[in-house]
Design a protein around this motif. Structure first.
Motif, PDB file in Angstrom:
ATOM      1  N   LYS A 205       0.852  -1.264   0.056  1.00 56.71           N
ATOM      2  CA  LYS A 205       0.141  -0.132   0.063  1.00 56.71           C
ATOM      3  C   LYS A 205       0.636   1.194  -0.020  1.00 56.71           C
ATOM      4  CE  LYS A 205      -4.157  -2.093   0.120  1.00 56.71           C
ATOM      5  NZ  LYS A 205      -4.904  -2.002  -0.953  1.00 56.71           N
ATOM      6  N   ASN A 206       0.272   2.238  -0.832  1.00 60.03           N
ATOM      7  CA  ASN A 206       1.121   3.516  -0.989  1.00 60.03           C
ATOM      8  C   ASN A 206       0.943   4.480   0.510  1.00 60.03           C
ATOM      9  OD1 ASN A 206       1.072   6.657  -1.876  1.00 60.03           O
ATOM     10  ND2 ASN A 206       2.872   5.459  -2.740  1.00 60.03           N
ATOM     11  N   THR A 207       2.099   4.846   1.043  1.00 59.32           N
ATOM     12  CA  THR A 207       1.734   5.664   2.389  1.00 59.32           C
ATOM     13  C   THR A 207       0.978   6.836   2.136  1.00 59.32           C
ATOM     14  OG1 THR A 207       4.058   6.549   1.829  1.00 59.32           O
ATOM     15  CG2 THR A 207       4.275   4.695   3.257  1.00 59.32           C
ATOM     16  N   LYS A 208       1.275   7.406   0.672  1.00 61.79           N
ATOM     17  CA  LYS A 208       0.478   8.616   0.555  1.00 61.79           C
ATOM     18  C   LYS A 208      -0.947   8.532   0.290  1.00 61.79           C
ATOM     19  CE  LYS A 208       4.472  11.282  -1.442  1.00 61.79           C
ATOM     20  NZ  LYS A 208       5.241  11.672  -2.180  1.00 61.79           N
ATOM     21  N   ASP A 209      -1.197   7.544  -0.294  1.00 56.37           N
ATOM     22  CA  ASP A 209      -2.654   7.283  -0.638  1.00 56.37           C
ATOM     23  C   ASP A 209      -2.883   5.566  -0.452  1.00 56.37           C
ATOM     24  OD1 ASP A 209      -5.265   6.811  -1.647  1.00 56.37           O
ATOM     25  OD2 ASP A 209      -4.951   7.522  -3.681  1.00 56.37           O
ATOM     26  N   PRO A 210      -3.199   5.251   0.850  1.00 52.28           N
ATOM     27  CA  PRO A 210      -3.199   3.823   1.098  1.00 52.28           C
ATOM     28  C   PRO A 210      -4.493   3.048   0.263  1.00 52.28           C
ATOM     29  CG  PRO A 210      -3.344   5.247   3.130  1.00 52.28           C
ATOM     30  CD  PRO A 210      -3.552   6.075   1.976  1.00 52.28           C
ATOM     31  N   THR A 211      -5.335   3.793  -0.374  1.00 49.56           N
ATOM     32  CA  THR A 211      -6.265   3.194  -1.188  1.00 49.56           C
ATOM     33  C   THR A 211      -5.957   2.443  -2.476  1.00 49.56           C
ATOM     34  OG1 THR A 211      -6.806   5.054  -2.495  1.00 49.56           O
ATOM     35  CG2 THR A 211      -8.288   4.563  -0.554  1.00 49.56           C
ATOM     36  N   LYS A 212      -4.439   2.871  -2.644  1.00 46.83           N
ATOM     37  CA  LYS A 212      -3.807   2.402  -3.728  1.00 46.83           C
ATOM     38  C   LYS A 212      -2.556   1.544  -3.477  1.00 46.83           C
ATOM     39  CE  LYS A 212      -5.366   6.108  -6.933  1.00 46.83           C
ATOM     40  NZ  LYS A 212      -5.099   6.976  -7.703  1.00 46.83           N
ATOM     41  N   THR A 213      -2.076   0.789  -4.317  1.00 48.60           N
ATOM     42  CA  THR A 213      -0.945   0.104  -4.122  1.00 48.60           C
ATOM     43  C   THR A 213       0.247   1.051  -4.632  1.00 48.60           C
ATOM     44  OG1 THR A 213      -0.704  -1.108  -6.298  1.00 48.60           O
ATOM     45  CG2 THR A 213      -1.693  -2.244  -4.379  1.00 48.60           C
ATOM     46  N   ASN A 214       1.467   0.756  -4.491  1.00 49.13           N
ATOM     47  CA  ASN A 214       2.512   1.498  -5.334  1.00 49.13           C
ATOM     48  C   ASN A 214       2.665   1.491  -6.634  1.00 49.13           C
ATOM     49  OD1 ASN A 214       3.806   2.784  -2.921  1.00 49.13           O
ATOM     50  ND2 ASN A 214       4.976   0.741  -2.357  1.00 49.13           N
ATOM     51  N   ALA A 215       2.245   0.431  -6.923  1.00 50.32           N
ATOM     52  CA  ALA A 215       2.281   0.332  -8.681  1.00 50.32           C
ATOM     53  C   ALA A 215       1.202   1.070  -9.160  1.00 50.32           C
ATOM     54  CB  ALA A 215       2.080  -1.235  -9.052  1.00 50.32           C
ATOM     55  N   GLU A 216      -0.005   1.004  -8.607  1.00 52.83           N
ATOM     56  CA  GLU A 216      -1.250   2.079  -9.114  1.00 52.83           C
ATOM     57  C   GLU A 216      -0.852   3.544  -8.801  1.00 52.83           C
ATOM     58  OE1 GLU A 216      -4.703  -1.307  -7.999  1.00 52.83           O
ATOM     59  OE2 GLU A 216      -4.089   0.289  -6.439  1.00 52.83           O
ATOM     60  N   TYR A 217      -0.191   3.781  -7.756  1.00 51.82           N
ATOM     61  CA  TYR A 217       0.043   5.029  -7.250  1.00 51.82           C
ATOM     62  C   TYR A 217       1.180   5.843  -8.392  1.00 51.82           C
ATOM     63  CZ  TYR A 217       1.096   9.351  -4.681  1.00 51.82           C
ATOM     64  OH  TYR A 217       1.342  10.730  -4.270  1.00 51.82           O
ATOM     65  N   TYR A 218       2.163   5.161  -8.596  1.00 51.62           N
ATOM     66  CA  TYR A 218       3.332   5.459  -9.542  1.00 51.62           C
ATOM     67  C   TYR A 218       3.071   5.062 -10.925  1.00 51.62           C
ATOM     68  CZ  TYR A 218       5.557   6.978  -5.416  1.00 51.62           C
ATOM     69  OH  TYR A 218       6.015   7.774  -4.327  1.00 51.62           O
ATOM     70  N   ASN A 219       1.740   4.474 -11.384  1.00 53.63           N
ATOM     71  CA  ASN A 219       1.549   3.976 -12.705  1.00 53.63           C
ATOM     72  C   ASN A 219       2.534   3.049 -13.217  1.00 53.63           C
ATOM     73  OD1 ASN A 219      -0.045   3.818 -15.083  1.00 53.63           O
ATOM     74  ND2 ASN A 219       0.985   5.756 -15.912  1.00 53.63           N
ATOM     75  N   VAL A 220       3.106   2.078 -12.333  1.00 53.60           N
ATOM     76  CA  VAL A 220       3.950   1.106 -12.791  1.00 53.60           C
ATOM     77  C   VAL A 220       3.368  -0.034 -13.727  1.00 53.60           C
ATOM     78  CG1 VAL A 220       5.601  -0.679 -11.864  1.00 53.60           C
ATOM     79  CG2 VAL A 220       5.720   1.570 -10.802  1.00 53.60           C
TER      80      VAL A 220
END
Length: 553
Positions: A205-220
């Protein structure tokens, strides 16, 4: 060195002290140990003189002695490293080295492969490069907004025990900054990922937006990232395995070369020293028959002449000897390689001491010789007899090897008592080692020769058990004890006879060298010792005339 008790030489003692007649004198039942004494008086003397004696020489030359082996062997293993056992100081230093990220920035790599080199290469062209974790137009960014990321982090590579053990610092640096493990990516991604495994980070989970994974948050692009991670790990695994294989090959080669040298020197010693030893032995045996100093000097000159002639004949056989050397070197190298690999495998789960490493190596070398004997069967023995001879060869080889190890242990025990530079340390240790070699070898051969009889006793015992299943527990236990006693009787008699024989010899020997006793008492004791050893009457000095005749004539 020749030991003398009045007129009794070491040669006379060696030929007589293990005779069956001496067994009678200590009143031990001869029928139960006759075979044992026969082995000790014939087979073992050749083992002491050849295998053990040659082994001592080769060990002292630094060719496969116990001190030429290491705890843990020559091949590094993580098990040994975790227990503080290393093949050398270099392995120890790099295995225990603390993590420093600067060690993994490509300083050991070519300048273009380092982190700064890769950035400069892009800056020198368009200044634009692709984010390897992303796809689409946004993947292309200005290099100033990007970092060069280790796909498998530098810390993870450093924490890989196998990588630290089998690869040098420079090799790990080059591996960490190889094309397979380098990726330009957005600075935000690199700072967020830090030292985490790529796919673990992507799914977290992304620390800035816990509703998204890091892959989703950074568009990986996860498929792309997964392929890069898999390729990087495969490359690292391959390089670490290659390093381990190189480590094993180098360690095995080192032991192989050592064993090849041991075989070659052993062959040369046997070929060229045997004529020398034989002639000198003959001269020593006939020394007392020479009349006067001139005759003895002339006899020695003749001995030297015969030695020169025999050595010249040996040189004419150089082609055959070279053939033996080549074959021996190959066999030694092969057995050394196999022994090193077997030792390495054992050290994956437990650390071997250097003494056990030597015994294992010598055992494998003897096994190779036994296999050759089995295949060639030069005496055309039956399979049963051939198996017995092969078993004797392997058992005797291990027994002699264990005795050579004991020589070093005895030296360690004696050094604090007599002083490390005292010449008696080596002499006493070698003599005791030879006795141990003889007794161990005799027990091995005796056991193999009487194995059928032992098996028969066991078989009869189980037949009795089968019959006695219907009788009481007390009767059954009685039968069991009787059967076990029969099996042990022969060995008990052997051990008792050894103890009584050496006790009697020790008592007489102590009397001879006890300077607190009158000279005549010690003189009489030496005569008695000679008689106990069944030395021929003509070889015993009984009075001053005999002594003058021996030393002055």
């Amino acid at each position: 060195m020749t030991t003398m008790v009045v007129g009794v030489t070491e040669e006379s003692i060696k030929n007589k002290m293990f005779s069956e007649e001496n067994l009678k004198q200590v009143n031990v039942p001869e029928d139960s140990v006759e075979d044992f004494w026969h082995v000790l008086s014939s087979q073992v003397k050749s083992q002491i003189i050849s295998q053990f004696g040659l082994g001592v020489i080769l060990d002292n030359l630094g060719l496969g002695g116990v001190n030429d082996f290491k705890d843990g062997g020559e091949i590094s293993t993580v098990h040994n490293a975790e227990n503080g056992v290393f093949t050398d100081q270099e392995h120890k230093q790099r295995y225990e080295k603390k993590f420093n990220r600067k060690d993994y920035e490509g300083a050991a790599n070519t300048s273009s492969k380092s982190l700064t080199g890769r950035r400069r290469a892009v800056e020198a062209t368009t200044g634009i490069t692709k984010d390897r974790y992303r796809e689409g137009p946004e993947a292309y960014q200005n290099v100033g907004d990007m970092d060069v990321d280790h796909i498998v982090s530098a810390k993870e590579i450093h924490n890989n025990n196998h990588a630290r053990l089998y690869l040098t610092d420079a090799e790990r640096d080059i591996m960490a900054t190889s094309d397979e493990n380098m990726a330009f990516t957005d600075s935000g991604i690199n700072r967020s990922k830090q030292d985490k495994p790529l796919m673990d980070w992507a799914d977290a989970k992304n620390t800035k937006d816990p509703t998204k994974t890091n892959a989703e948050y950074y568009n990986v692009d996860k498929n792309n990232a997964q392929a890069l991670d898999k390729a990087a790990r495969k490359s690292i695994k391959h390089k670490v395995l290659k390093g381990a294989a190189t480590e094993a090959a180098n360690g095995a080669k080192k032991v192989g070369i050592q064993q090849a040298k041991r075989q070659v020197v052993g062959i040369l010693l046997l070929e060229f020293m045997n004529p020398v030893i034989t002639e000198l032995k003959n001269y020593a045996a006939s020394f007392s028959t020479y009349k006067g100093i001139k005759a003895r000097v002339d006899g020695f000159k003749c001995t030297i002449t015969r030695i020169k002639m025999k050595l010249a004949e040996k040189l004419k056989e150089s082609k055959q000897i070279i053939g033996k050397i080549i074959k021996g070197a190959f066999e030694g190298f092969t057995s050394g390689v196999v022994g090193s690999i077997v030792t390495g495998i054992i050290n994956l789960i437990t650390t071997t001491l250097k003494s056990w490493g030597k015994i294992l190596q010598d055992g494998i070398t003897t096994f190779f010789q036994a296999v050759k004997l089995w295949i060639k069967n030069p005496n055309h023995l039956s399979k049963a007899d051939l198996f017995k001879e092969v078993s004797k060869m392997i058992g005797s080889g291990i027994a002699v090897s264990a005795s050579l190890v004991m020589v070093e242990k005895i030296k360690e025990w004696l050094a604090p008592i007599l002083g490390p530079t005292n010449i008696l340390v080596d002499s006493i240790a070698t003599v005791l080692g030879a006795i141990i070699a003889g007794l161990l070898t005799a027990l091995v051969i005796y056991t193999i020769d009487n194995f059928a009889a032992i098996v028969k006793e066991v078989k009869d015992f189980f037949s009795t058990i089968k019959y006695q299943l219907t009788v009481s527990k007390t009767e059954l236990e009685t039968k069991y004890r009787e059967a076990i006693k029969k099996i042990d009787d022969a060995y008990q008699d052997v051990l008792m006879s050894i103890e009584k024989m050496y006790s009697k010899l020790d008592s007489l020997s102590n009397m001879v060298v006890d300077f607190n006793l009158p000279v005549q008492v010690r003189f009489d004791g030496s005569i008695e010792l000679a008689k106990v050893l069944d030395v021929e009457d003509k070889d015993i000095m009984k009075n001053m005339d005999d002594i003058n005749h021996y030393f002055l004539d």
